[in-house]
Design an enzyme around this catalytic site. Structure first.
Site, PDB file in Angstrom:
ATOM      1  N   HIS A 224      39.439  36.607  31.201  1.00 28.42           N
ATOM      2  CA  HIS A 224      38.915  37.053  29.911  1.00 28.42           C
ATOM      3  C   HIS A 224      39.545  38.407  29.558  1.00 28.42           C
ATOM      4  CE1 HIS A 224      34.970  34.459  29.996  1.00 28.42           C
ATOM      5  NE2 HIS A 224      36.071  33.753  30.216  1.00 28.42           N
ATOM      6  N   GLU A 226      38.296  41.274  28.870  1.00 29.42           N
ATOM      7  CA  GLU A 226      37.735  42.421  29.581  1.00 29.42           C
ATOM      8  C   GLU A 226      38.262  42.497  31.012  1.00 29.42           C
ATOM      9  OE1 GLU A 226      36.204  39.986  27.908  1.00 29.42           O
ATOM     10  OE2 GLU A 226      34.110  40.476  27.496  1.00 29.42           O
ATOM     11  N   CYS A 254      30.489  38.101  28.362  1.00 33.80           N
ATOM     12  CA  CYS A 254      29.700  37.092  29.062  1.00 33.80           C
ATOM     13  C   CYS A 254      29.121  37.720  30.333  1.00 33.80           C
ATOM     14  CB  CYS A 254      30.567  35.889  29.411  1.00 33.80           C
ATOM     15  SG  CYS A 254      31.854  36.269  30.630  1.00 33.80           S
ATOM     16  N   CYS A 257      31.855  39.049  32.838  1.00 34.34           N
ATOM     17  CA  CYS A 257      32.488  40.305  32.435  1.00 34.34           C
ATOM     18  C   CYS A 257      31.512  41.468  32.505  1.00 34.34           C
ATOM     19  CB  CYS A 257      33.076  40.172  31.032  1.00 34.34           C
ATOM     20  SG  CYS A 257      34.443  38.996  30.934  1.00 34.34           S
TER      21      CYS A 257
END
Length: 348
Positions: A224, A226, A254, A257
């Site tokens: 992701h 992040e 999410c 993360c």
């Protein structure tokens, strides 16, 4: 070791695939498919001579050089790579564990290997990365030009007077500036057919790392925006603790993360659009408000939420249209089957 019954590969085909793999980043060996796994390891094995043995120091030096050039996309070190090469038989180690030489390559790669060496593979990989960086910079400049054009068209003298009269709290702040950089990263994700989420990490008022969504391209469910940014920042700082760092991301993080931010000791999180399906900052759960956790990241929500949400909505509209018309690549079609028809409808 993954095995493959692939047909014989030409030297040109070898280089073409390496060029495609080279533009990725943070690729774990375990995430590579059987064909790519064998190809990358064979590329590293070519660094070893067939006719003589190398001591461990020389073997390590060759692998470090490989990871700094042709294999720069790999998230591994020379020790793990050396062990993997030995385990797969691509590099042979003496009974005393002190000497190394090249073993037998897979049959489908033997002919092409006769025409290649690591410097040639590294040359192609470096050229691919340079071209990729050039394309990304061109997209960034085009996007920035579009933002400037919109600003110039909208900025009449009356509007400037109005801006001067606006209370200080309403004037765009540093958070908006950094969020626009995160939006720029999100456009990079879209350009690679990834869900457009981007992130930047700031320390002492300066951007030290960026990242954008790449789980499909990297075959990595953890890639992701992040996570990509935090990996880059940790490598730059030489510390897995990102103390006094602020993270800006275009979409509410999410649970994965958010948990990683807690472990990394991110000081402050600023995000754009809320995610009503997987958001872990209040939309579904709020990990940052859990009193039993020993670190609490400060959170600011909704910065440029409209722009971030619109970007995601446009992406999913385009993807649905491609799917309906049968023009969506097979891999993306499989990924899209789980999205549903209201993926971005609830974004705020």
């Amino acid at each position: 070791m993954p095995t493959t019954t692939a047909t014989v590969l030409s030297a040109a085909g070898w280089l073409e695939r390496i060029a495609k793999l080279a533009v990725r980043s943070g690729v774990h060996l375990s995430s590579l498919s059987g064909r790519d796994y064998e190809l990358v390891l064979a590329s590293a094995a070519l660094a070893f001579p067939e006719d003589r043995a190398l001591d461990e120091r020389s073997a390590n030096a060759l692998l470090l050089q490989f990871l700094d050039s042709a294999g720069a996309m790999l998230a591994t070190d020379h020790v793990e790579l050396r062990r993997t090469l030995v385990d797969t038989g691509l590099v042979l180690r003496s009974d005393f564990g002190s000497d190394y030489r090249r073993g037998a390559l897979q049959e489908w790669l033997i002919d092409a290997a006769q025409e290649l060496d690591v410097p040639r593979i590294a040359e192609v990989a470096d050229a691919a990365r340079a071209a990729h960086a050039s394309r990304r910079e061109a997209r960034r400049q085009a996007w920035l030009a579009g933002q400037i054009e919109v600003t110039e068209e909208a900025a009449s003298f009356a509007q400037l007077e109005s801006l001067l009269a606006t209370p200080e709290a309403a004037v765009p702040d540093a958070d908006q500036t950094f969020m626009r950089l995160a939006l720029d990263q999100a456009h990079n994700a879209w350009a690679l057919s990834e869900v457009p989420v981007g992130a930047v990490i700031v320390k002492d008022g300066q951007v030290i790392a960026t990242g954008f969504n790449q789980p499909i391209g990297n075959n990595d469910p953890t890639a992701h925006a992040e996570i990509q940014a935090m990996r880059a920042a940790a490598e730059l700082l030489g510390n897995y603790r990102l103390v006094d760092c602020d993270l800006y991301v275009t979409l509410e993080p999410c649970a994965m993360c958010a948990g990683t931010m807690q472990h990394a000791r991110i000081r402050r999180l600023v995000y754009g659009a809320a995610d009503p399906k997987t958001g872990a900052c209040g939309s579904v759960v709020d990990l940052f408000a859990e009193p039993r956790l020993n670190h609490h990241t400060a959170v600011r929500a909704g910065v440029l939420a409209g722009e971030a949400g619109t970007l995601l909505s446009k992406f999913f509209v385009e993807r649905r249209e491609l799917r309906r018309s049968g023009r969506l690549p097979a891999l993306l079609a499989e990924e899209a089957d789980g999205e549903g028809d209201t993926e971005a409808d609830g974004l705020v």
